[in-house]
Design an enzyme around this catalytic site. Structure first.
Site, PDB file in Angstrom:
ATOM      1  N   GLU A 272       0.726  -1.118  -0.038  1.00 47.62           N
ATOM      2  CA  GLU A 272       0.143  -0.126   0.121  1.00 47.62           C
ATOM      3  C   GLU A 272       0.959   1.342   0.138  1.00 47.62           C
ATOM      4  O   GLU A 272       1.981   1.308   0.036  1.00 47.62           O
ATOM      5  CB  GLU A 272      -1.011  -0.029   1.345  1.00 47.62           C
ATOM      6  CG  GLU A 272      -2.353  -0.393   1.200  1.00 47.62           C
ATOM      7  CD  GLU A 272      -3.126   0.564   0.183  1.00 47.62           C
ATOM      8  OE1 GLU A 272      -2.586   1.521  -0.123  1.00 47.62           O
ATOM      9  OE2 GLU A 272      -4.286   0.271  -0.115  1.00 47.62           O
TER      10      GLU A 272
ATOM     11  N   ARG B 252      -7.441   0.325  13.241  1.00 43.13           N
ATOM     12  CA  ARG B 252      -6.142   0.775  12.668  1.00 43.13           C
ATOM     13  C   ARG B 252      -6.374   1.705  11.594  1.00 43.13           C
ATOM     14  O   ARG B 252      -7.467   1.754  11.014  1.00 43.13           O
ATOM     15  CB  ARG B 252      -5.519  -0.512  12.216  1.00 43.13           C
ATOM     16  CG  ARG B 252      -5.959  -1.287  10.825  1.00 43.13           C
ATOM     17  CD  ARG B 252      -5.095  -2.106  10.143  1.00 43.13           C
ATOM     18  NE  ARG B 252      -5.556  -2.817   9.092  1.00 43.13           N
ATOM     19  CZ  ARG B 252      -5.656  -2.195   7.743  1.00 43.13           C
ATOM     20  NH1 ARG B 252      -5.369  -0.941   7.612  1.00 43.13           N
ATOM     21  NH2 ARG B 252      -5.983  -3.161   6.566  1.00 43.13           N
TER      22      ARG B 252
ATOM     23  N   ASN C  49      -5.891   3.265   7.953  1.00 46.50           N
ATOM     24  CA  ASN C  49      -5.397   2.774   6.526  1.00 46.50           C
ATOM     25  C   ASN C  49      -4.885   3.745   5.677  1.00 46.50           C
ATOM     26  O   ASN C  49      -3.635   4.266   6.186  1.00 46.50           O
ATOM     27  CB  ASN C  49      -6.981   2.389   5.998  1.00 46.50           C
ATOM     28  CG  ASN C  49      -6.720   1.265   4.969  1.00 46.50           C
ATOM     29  OD1 ASN C  49      -5.907   0.389   4.866  1.00 46.50           O
ATOM     30  ND2 ASN C  49      -7.680   1.470   3.731  1.00 46.50           N
TER      31      ASN C  49
ATOM     32  N   GLU D  67     -10.043  -6.311   9.593  1.00 50.84           N
ATOM     33  CA  GLU D  67     -10.612  -6.955   8.595  1.00 50.84           C
ATOM     34  C   GLU D  67     -10.601  -8.298   9.297  1.00 50.84           C
ATOM     35  O   GLU D  67      -9.693  -8.926   9.990  1.00 50.84           O
ATOM     36  CB  GLU D  67     -10.175  -7.098   7.505  1.00 50.84           C
ATOM     37  CG  GLU D  67     -10.295  -5.743   6.730  1.00 50.84           C
ATOM     38  CD  GLU D  67      -9.415  -5.663   5.465  1.00 50.84           C
ATOM     39  OE1 GLU D  67      -9.964  -5.320   4.489  1.00 50.84           O
ATOM     40  OE2 GLU D  67      -8.140  -5.847   5.504  1.00 50.84           O
TER      41      GLU D  67
ATOM     42  N   ASN E 119      -9.891   5.205   2.538  1.00 49.56           N
ATOM     43  CA  ASN E 119      -8.944   4.915   1.485  1.00 49.56           C
ATOM     44  C   ASN E 119      -8.287   5.868   0.803  1.00 49.56           C
ATOM     45  O   ASN E 119      -7.913   7.025   1.254  1.00 49.56           O
ATOM     46  CB  ASN E 119      -9.526   3.635   0.745  1.00 49.56           C
ATOM     47  CG  ASN E 119      -8.708   2.605   0.627  1.00 49.56           C
ATOM     48  OD1 ASN E 119      -7.366   2.600   0.541  1.00 49.56           O
ATOM     49  ND2 ASN E 119      -9.316   1.288   0.792  1.00 49.56           N
TER      50      ASN E 119
ATOM     51  N   ASP F   9      -9.640   1.799  -4.104  1.00 57.07           N
ATOM     52  CA  ASP F   9      -8.798   1.420  -3.320  1.00 57.07           C
ATOM     53  C   ASP F   9      -7.935   2.881  -3.072  1.00 57.07           C
ATOM     54  O   ASP F   9      -8.479   3.825  -2.965  1.00 57.07           O
ATOM     55  CB  ASP F   9      -8.011   0.417  -3.296  1.00 57.07           C
ATOM     56  CG  ASP F   9      -7.238  -0.025  -2.173  1.00 57.07           C
ATOM     57  OD1 ASP F   9      -6.736   0.682  -1.190  1.00 57.07           O
ATOM     58  OD2 ASP F   9      -7.051  -1.404  -1.809  1.00 57.07           O
TER      59      ASP F   9
END
Length: 299
Positions: A18, A101, A103, A121, A154, A204
């Site tokens: 990511e 958490r 992202n 998740e 996101n 995303d």
């Protein structure tokens, strides 16, 4: 667009790659492996990635004006000193939500670090809903919460005139825009500018090019799409050899290369056998557009 070329450059697969960010000073690509708990830096010269392990899921990395980096780690904004491999907490959020958490995160043109949270998740893209919030870490190290009830906070970026903030809450399957006040960092007037098609799957990470068009990585869609935020039209689709494309940024000497991160978490043996490059970082050349250099955190 037959001149588009796609190459897997960082092959040691991430579990959830990511937050790709080009570090011009180092001439290298930064990115994170969220569940692999490491911050990585890939050099196009050595063709190798160095990795620094951290003690919690690390979901985004950004440049820092004073040198080194800032990261989102667990529910903390933190500073990372690369050479020393030293992480220090700046401030924690969502203290009442043990299962949350951070992202994705990104720095705005005024040097503020925007990042949002989500519930951990149970399986990829399966989680307790509406647990996240969007935050800003200001250069004076204070934090502001913009809104809550977020599923998976996101992709984010800003228009070229800095008057619009673009944002993705993945499970809304929408790319949204807000009015943006660069002086204060305030956002308002939320609206959807693009709804994803079924085959595009889950929006995303996201970045903007010098023509003001947005590029969105489609998780489980195996592609990045180019959108016109003014018309809400899709202009281009670039398919990748992996399904779980997670985020994108421009980099290279003149910001004409696109880097796309991907994930391998949640894939069984057969799926991984079909897509051995899952979790790799891809370089796309020949797009014919350039990106905007990342802004450093001013704190």
């Amino acid at each position: 667009m037959s001149s588009v070329r796609i190459e897997c450059v960082a092959k040691e697969g991430c579990r959830i790659g990511e937050s790709p960010v080009w570090d011009e000073k180092q001439g290298a690509l930064l990115y994170v492996d969220i569940t692999g708990r490491k911050v990585c830096r890939w050099s196009p010269v050595t063709r190798q990635a160095q990795a620094i392990p951290v003690d919690a899921p690390v979901s985004s990395v950004a440049l820092r004006q004073s040198g080194d980096y800032v990261i989102t780690l667990g529910t903390r904004f933190a500073a990372l000193k690369w050479k020393e491999e030293l992480v220090t907490t700046i401030i924690q959020v969502d203290k009442d939500k043990a299962n949350n958490r951070f992202n994705d995160g990104k720095v705005d043109p005024a040097g503020r670090y925007f990042a949002g949270t989500m519930a951990e998740e149970i399986r990829p893209a399966v989680l307790e809903r509406h647990q996240g919030s969007l935050y800003t870490l200001f250069p004076d190290l204070s934090v502001v919460k913009h809104f809550d009830q977020v599923d998976i906070s996101n992709g984010l970026d800003w228009s070229l005139d800095h008057r619009t903030f673009f944002y993705i809450d993945s499970l809304s399957y929408s790319v949204d825009a807000f009015d943006y006040d660069l002086q204060t960092g305030k956002i308002g007037n939320r609206r959807s500018i693009y709804k994803l098609e079924k085959e595009e799957s889950i929006p995303d990470g996201m970045c903007i090019d010098t023509e003001g068009k947005l590029w969105v990585a489609c998780y489980n869609g195996g592609r990045v799409i180019r959108l016109d935020p003014e018309t809400g039209k899709r202009l281009q689709t670039v398919k990748l050899p992996v399904d779980k494309t997670t985020s994108c940024c421009f980099g290279g000497n003149d910001y004409s290369e696109m880097y796309v991160t991907s994930a391998s978490d949640g894939m069984d043996k057969e799926w991984l056998a079909r897509q051995p490059q899952a979790g790799g970082v891809f370089k796309i050349t020949g797009l014919g557009v350039k990106g905007v250099p990342p802004y450093p955190f001013a704190g």
